[in-house]
Design an enzyme around this catalytic site. Structure first.
Site, PDB file in Angstrom:
ATOM      1  N   THR A 131     -41.516 -10.688  36.079  1.00  0.00           N
ATOM      2  CA  THR A 131     -40.080 -10.429  36.071  1.00  0.00           C
ATOM      3  C   THR A 131     -39.704  -9.393  35.019  1.00  0.00           C
ATOM      4  O   THR A 131     -40.425  -9.226  34.022  1.00  0.00           O
ATOM      5  CB  THR A 131     -39.314 -11.742  35.785  1.00  0.00           C
ATOM      6  OG1 THR A 131     -37.934 -11.475  35.586  1.00  0.00           O
ATOM      7  CG2 THR A 131     -39.848 -12.419  34.522  1.00  0.00           C
ATOM      8  N   ASP A 132     -38.560  -8.751  35.222  1.00  0.00           N
ATOM      9  CA  ASP A 132     -38.072  -7.816  34.206  1.00  0.00           C
ATOM     10  C   ASP A 132     -37.573  -8.542  32.958  1.00  0.00           C
ATOM     11  O   ASP A 132     -37.407  -7.939  31.897  1.00  0.00           O
ATOM     12  CB  ASP A 132     -36.967  -6.918  34.772  1.00  0.00           C
ATOM     13  CG  ASP A 132     -35.784  -7.675  35.350  1.00  0.00           C
ATOM     14  OD1 ASP A 132     -35.785  -8.927  35.340  1.00  0.00           O
ATOM     15  OD2 ASP A 132     -34.849  -7.015  35.849  1.00  0.00           O
ATOM     16  N   GLU A 133     -37.359  -9.858  33.052  1.00  0.00           N
ATOM     17  CA  GLU A 133     -36.798 -10.592  31.916  1.00  0.00           C
ATOM     18  C   GLU A 133     -37.752 -10.673  30.727  1.00  0.00           C
ATOM     19  O   GLU A 133     -37.332 -10.980  29.609  1.00  0.00           O
ATOM     20  CB  GLU A 133     -36.357 -11.988  32.351  1.00  0.00           C
ATOM     21  CG  GLU A 133     -35.218 -11.943  33.357  1.00  0.00           C
ATOM     22  CD  GLU A 133     -34.589 -13.306  33.607  1.00  0.00           C
ATOM     23  OE1 GLU A 133     -34.404 -14.068  32.634  1.00  0.00           O
ATOM     24  OE2 GLU A 133     -34.288 -13.607  34.775  1.00  0.00           O
ATOM     25  N   TYR A 148     -37.733 -19.546  29.955  1.00  0.00           N
ATOM     26  CA  TYR A 148     -38.277 -19.007  31.203  1.00  0.00           C
ATOM     27  C   TYR A 148     -38.989 -17.685  30.967  1.00  0.00           C
ATOM     28  O   TYR A 148     -40.168 -17.515  31.309  1.00  0.00           O
ATOM     29  CB  TYR A 148     -37.167 -18.820  32.242  1.00  0.00           C
ATOM     30  CG  TYR A 148     -37.553 -17.870  33.355  1.00  0.00           C
ATOM     31  CD1 TYR A 148     -38.655 -18.134  34.162  1.00  0.00           C
ATOM     32  CD2 TYR A 148     -36.848 -16.685  33.576  1.00  0.00           C
ATOM     33  CE1 TYR A 148     -39.038 -17.254  35.174  1.00  0.00           C
ATOM     34  CE2 TYR A 148     -37.222 -15.810  34.584  1.00  0.00           C
ATOM     35  CZ  TYR A 148     -38.317 -16.095  35.377  1.00  0.00           C
ATOM     36  OH  TYR A 148     -38.695 -15.223  36.366  1.00  0.00           O
ATOM     37  N   LYS A 165     -43.055 -16.602  31.247  1.00  0.00           N
ATOM     38  CA  LYS A 165     -43.564 -15.542  32.108  1.00  0.00           C
ATOM     39  C   LYS A 165     -44.290 -14.474  31.281  1.00  0.00           C
ATOM     40  O   LYS A 165     -45.321 -13.937  31.716  1.00  0.00           O
ATOM     41  CB  LYS A 165     -42.422 -14.911  32.899  1.00  0.00           C
ATOM     42  CG  LYS A 165     -41.860 -15.801  33.985  1.00  0.00           C
ATOM     43  CD  LYS A 165     -42.885 -16.147  35.064  1.00  0.00           C
ATOM     44  CE  LYS A 165     -43.232 -14.947  35.936  1.00  0.00           C
ATOM     45  NZ  LYS A 165     -44.155 -15.336  37.044  1.00  0.00           N
ATOM     46  N   TYR A 172     -20.011 -16.493  34.636  1.00  0.00           N
ATOM     47  CA  TYR A 172     -20.254 -16.721  33.212  1.00  0.00           C
ATOM     48  C   TYR A 172     -19.510 -15.701  32.342  1.00  0.00           C
ATOM     49  O   TYR A 172     -19.534 -14.487  32.617  1.00  0.00           O
ATOM     50  CB  TYR A 172     -21.742 -16.598  32.893  1.00  0.00           C
ATOM     51  CG  TYR A 172     -22.573 -17.813  33.220  1.00  0.00           C
ATOM     52  CD1 TYR A 172     -22.231 -19.075  32.736  1.00  0.00           C
ATOM     53  CD2 TYR A 172     -23.725 -17.697  33.990  1.00  0.00           C
ATOM     54  CE1 TYR A 172     -23.009 -20.183  33.018  1.00  0.00           C
ATOM     55  CE2 TYR A 172     -24.523 -18.799  34.275  1.00  0.00           C
ATOM     56  CZ  TYR A 172     -24.148 -20.046  33.779  1.00  0.00           C
ATOM     57  OH  TYR A 172     -24.933 -21.124  34.064  1.00  0.00           O
TER      58      TYR A 172
END
Length: 360
Positions: free
Chosen positions: A141-143, A167, A171, A224
């Protein structure tokens, strides 16, 4: 003549994994595909209904942490390619319950790597043979790159890792394990880091399907904070196409960013979905009878459901993928624009109530 592949797809009953399986089997019809999925809350075997009868498809319910099971599958089906999607992926859940993320995303990936190394490298060597031809493709993921400010350049494959949630940290750890197994043991790996996906079979807790299904039930559309968090969005089939290119043309040991150069603020996505839903109800008369609770959308006022809620703890402000390497090296180009992809996604949810109604 190119040898047909045998793929083990972990997490292949989940959102992205299932879309990849459907795409791969349609475009590579002579390859064997084995799905390994534990069928946790986000895994749904119904996602794979259209390929269940295919003689080249096998489904195995099981845990990627079960290393002997993975070893047996690699041997039984003569798997030469692992495509590893299986992961806990919802940031909110990782904040309230990080244990599952550590177990699946880190220990699970380690289990797969151990099994792959044993079957593809160690056992042949013990018999005086060369390692089997293989590929371990890890979907990330880009996160893992952290958060960007408004004017920062997009993430490249060389951006230092700076994960901010349990999370993304899990990853990032799995990415490092994959890299280490390549550099230490010679496992032939590739990794792709992708931007936010959307499309069919997306679990309804995620932003876009949540907005669609809430509109259909005339429920508030939670946004949010100020809604200005920015994400790069990619239609899920375009992600599958990108992984296919990495598997067929990517260089061993390399990371590839897969994205659409398509940044949107969350609030603008919510408003776009509202606009498209209003349009669908205005132009498809049968929808009013099928979804009578969607009174705001029927009246063309879905945006009235938007409700701002307290921001998530540690909410990253912006993600953006620079996919130049993938575009240049692999000739990857997404086929869907955001508007065409959103329209396809909305129509899919409107036509597939039986799939999502039990999940909300």
């Amino acid at each position: 003549m190119t040898k047909n592949k045998a793929l083990l797809v972990t997490g292949g009953a989940g959102f992205i994994g299932a879309n990849f399986v459907l795409y791969w089997m349609q475009n590579n019809p002579n390859d064997k595909v084995v799905v390994l999925d534990a069928l946790t809350y986000a895994g749904n075997r119904a996602n794979l209904a259209s390929v269940e009868s295919n003689k080249l498809f096998e489904f195995v319910k099981g845990d990627i942490c079960d290393t002997p099971l993975v070893e047996s599958l690699l041997g039984e089906y003569q798997v030469d390619t692992i495509v590893h999607f299986a992961a806990e992926s919802h940031v909110d859940r990782s904040i309230t319950g990080p244990d599952a993320f550590i177990e699946t995303n880190i220990i699970g990936t380690y289990s797969l790597l151990k099994a792959a190394k044993k079957v593809w490298i160690d056992l042949p060597k013990a018999q005086g043979k060369e390692p089997l031809q293989h590929r371990f493709h890890h979907v990330s993921t880009d996160e893992v790159y952290g958060s960007l400010e408004t004017n920062d350049p997009a993430f490249t494959e060389d951006t230092p890792y700076a994960p901010n949630s349990p999370y993304s940290a899990s990853k990032a750890a799995s990415d490092h394990l994959v890299r280490a197994y390549h550099h230490t043991y010679g496992l032939e790996v590739t990794t792709s880091n992708c931007s936010n996906n959307y499309g069919p079979y997306h679990f309804p807790e995620k932003l876009i399907p949540l907005i669609i299904t809430n509109i259909l039930h005339n429920k508030p559309l939670p946004v949010y904070g100020d809604g200005q968090q920015i994400r790069d969005w990619l239609y899920v089939e375009d992600h599958a196409r990108g992984i296919e290119l990495v598997l067929k043309k990517g260089r061993i040991g390399e990371n590839y960013n897969i994205g659409g150069h398509n940044e949107w603020a969350n609030i603008d996505i919510v408003k776009l979905v509202c606009e498209k839903m209003n349009h669908e109800f205005a132009n498809t008369p049968d929808l009013k009878a099928k979804y009578p609770l969607a009174t705001n959308a029927i009246a063309g006022k879905a945006t009235d459901l938007i409700t701002y809620v307290t921001d998530r703890v540690g909410h990253d402000r912006r993600y953006a993928i620079d996919a130049t390497k993938t575009f240049t090296e692999l000739k990857y180009i997404p086929t869907e624009s955001f508007e065409t992809g959103i329209c396809k996604t909305i129509v899919w949810y409107l036509e597939n109530e039986s799939w999502w109604k039990e999940l909300i």
